[in-house]
Design an enzyme around this catalytic site. Structure first.
Site, PDB file in Angstrom:
ATOM      1  N   GLY A  94       0.810  -1.215   0.000  1.00 17.92           N
ATOM      2  CA  GLY A  94       0.000   0.000   0.000  1.00 17.92           C
ATOM      3  C   GLY A  94       0.840   1.261   0.000  1.00 17.92           C
ATOM      4  O   GLY A  94       0.438   2.275   0.574  1.00 17.92           O
ATOM      5  N   SER A 175       4.601  -5.685  -2.611  1.00 19.39           N
ATOM      6  CA  SER A 175       4.807  -4.256  -2.831  1.00 19.39           C
ATOM      7  C   SER A 175       5.546  -3.651  -1.637  1.00 19.39           C
ATOM      8  O   SER A 175       6.659  -4.085  -1.321  1.00 19.39           O
ATOM      9  CB  SER A 175       3.461  -3.578  -3.099  1.00 19.39           C
ATOM     10  OG  SER A 175       3.634  -2.266  -3.570  1.00 19.39           O
TER      11      SER A 175
END
Length: 497
Positions: A94, A175
């Site tokens: 995120g 991520s």
């Protein structure tokens, strides 16, 4: 149906059981005051009901969450298993500013492992990544990474009570979470608490410099008019704090190598060494490593409005390394070799920012004697945004957490799930099976189907239809990158000499 109480070091917890999987949600692993290091939560004696996700870490759109109580984790464990099960410890992504463990329902993976699945919350944005220790706020550095370490400590100490094997924990993340995994794996405090690591779509630069992090903090304090009283930032209302950070971030985005203002920081204390150096010197050679990315990583960021800052910074960094002529040679070759449905500019940026750094880390680990596997996810899930953007950033993650035959809802990300196509199911089943095999054994597939990454062959597994292996280091594009990199290295050696 509620479960029996399970003891933990802090107190007993009660979860819910459904379809032979027990779920314990919102289990506190720590508590923390703003800009202070995480500490164990207050103990309790009566069984605590843990059937709902805990508070999200404060983030844009969720600034009403309780700061002190956001450090919780979720555990899914198969019922009725009579042996210790391997554990998957997952750190969400995120961009270091959004997300939470509630977006990842681990029931399907737990049941089909069988395995114990853990997702965690950690502090985000300024609360987790603003480096304030040089401004007199004591331990306020790499707080998010320290949160993740506290969660790992809790899992290592308590997971046996949930049916997990504390000696078979896999660090995993996607991520921003993958950057956290790479950094966390290298910390001396984490040694002996995990046995393998999986990083999906880690950004090209995983670690920020201490000087840049200090500059971010200085500008935020200036924006809040607190340069003369830095300690007052601890009482600034969250909307005001996050708004100030957003303004500073917009101005600073083009000045960072990664196009972001937050991330783990090489502070010399929590992170004492560049993680890639730790992998290179063989300190982690006993840790099996799986590194993955998605074929069209950059499409999502190109299509954002405005395009993400990492687009501009990636091009600028390539031009700085190889010169304008080198950039134009690369772009010309990408245009000449582009697939019919490929944007050559996007493909060049994806290689520069995502694929090549992952391959470089794989080479370092392999050269040091470590077992490593490299993969690329080429399948386009029949779910937005992938349906319109292709296998861009997060496509693998959508399939990893799917409850076949359906994609799951992502409540924090505000993405709905939905039915999967036969192709989705085929690719997702293979991806999940490889992950669960890796979590169980440290090897994602039999050697004949997916060889480990070794020099000079450098096999790359492609998750698509069909699953297949290609040599990473062949083709016009690869040869040109090698040529330009060698020229750049020779130039640096001449300048140094």
């Amino acid at each position: 149906m509620l479960t029996n109480a399970v003891p933990t070091a802090n107190g007993p917890v009660i979860g819910a059981e459904q379809e032979a999987v027990r779920a314990f949600k919102g289990v506190p692993f720590a508590t923390a005051r703003r800009f202070a290091r995480a500490m164990p939560p207050p103990a309790w004696t009566e069984p605590r009901r843990c059937t709902d996700y805990g508070a999200y870490a404060p983030q844009p759109g969720h600034l009403d969450q309780a700061e002190e109580s956001c450090l919780s984790l979720n555990v899914w464990t198969p019922a009725g298993v009579d042996r210790p099960l391997p554990v998957m410890f997952f750190i969400h992504g995120g961009a270091f500013v959004t997300g939470g463990g509630a977006d990842y329902d681990g029931a399907f993976l737990a049941k089909h492992g069988p395995a114990v699945i853990v997702t965690i919350n950690y502090r985000l944005g300024p609360l987790g990544f603003l480096q304030l220790h040089r401004h007199g706020l004591g331990e306020a550095n790499n707080l998010a990474l320290q949160d993740a370490l506290a969660a790992l400590d809790w899992v290592h100490a308590n997971i046996a009570n949930f049916g997990g094997d504390p000696d078979a924990i896999t660090l995993s993340g996607q991520s921003a979470g993958a950057s956290m995994v790479i950094a966390l794996a290298t910390l001396p405090q984490a040694r002996g608490k995990f046995s393998r690591a999986l990083a999906l779509s880690a950004p090209g630069r995983n670690i920020m410099s201490a000087d840049h992090a200090d500059e971010v903090a200085r500008r935020v304090l200036d924006e809040l008019e607190l340069a003369r009283d830095p300690a007052a930032i601890a009482s600034v209302a969250l909307p005001k704090l996050f708004a100030a950070v957003e303004r500073v971030g917009r101005r600073l985005a083009d000045e960072t190598e990664s196009g972001t203002v937050f991330g783990p920081v090489l502070d010399g204390t929590v992170i004492a060494r560049e993680p890639r150096d730790v992998f290179a010197d063989g300190s982690l050679r006993d840790i099996p490593l799986w590194l993955g990315s998605c074929r069209d990583e950059m499409v999502m960021f190109l299509k954002s409005t405005p395009p993400a800052a990492m687009i501009r910074t990636t091009e600028r960094n390539v031009r700085a390394a190889f010169g304008d002529a080198g950039w134009e040679r690369l772009l010309s070759d990408y245009r000449a070799t582009a697939r019919v449905d490929e944007d050559p500019y996007e493909a060049l940026l994806s290689d520069a920012f995502w694929h090549r750094p992952m391959a470089d880390l794989a080479r370092l680990h392999a050269a040091a004697g470590g077992a490593v596997w490299l993969s690329r996810f080429d399948h386009r899930p029949a779910l937005e945004p992938f349906l319109s953007q292709g296998p861009t950033h997060g496509a693998d993650n959508a399939c990893l957490w799917a409850h076949l035959p359906d994609f799951i809802d992502r409540p924090i990300l505000k993405r709905k799930g939905g039915p999967m196509t036969p192709a989705d199911i085929d690719v997702a089943a293979r991806f999940q099976a490889s992950l669960l095999r890796f979590v169980t054994s440290g090897v994602p597939d039999v050697a004949e189907a997916w060889p480990r990454f070794e020099l000079p062959q450098e096999p790359l597994a492609i998750f698509g239809q069909p699953f297949h292996i290609v040599p990473l280091n062949e083709g016009v594009r690869s040869r040109l990158w090698v040529e330009l990199s060698a020229s750049d290295n020779n130039k640096k050696m001449r300048e140094a000499g």
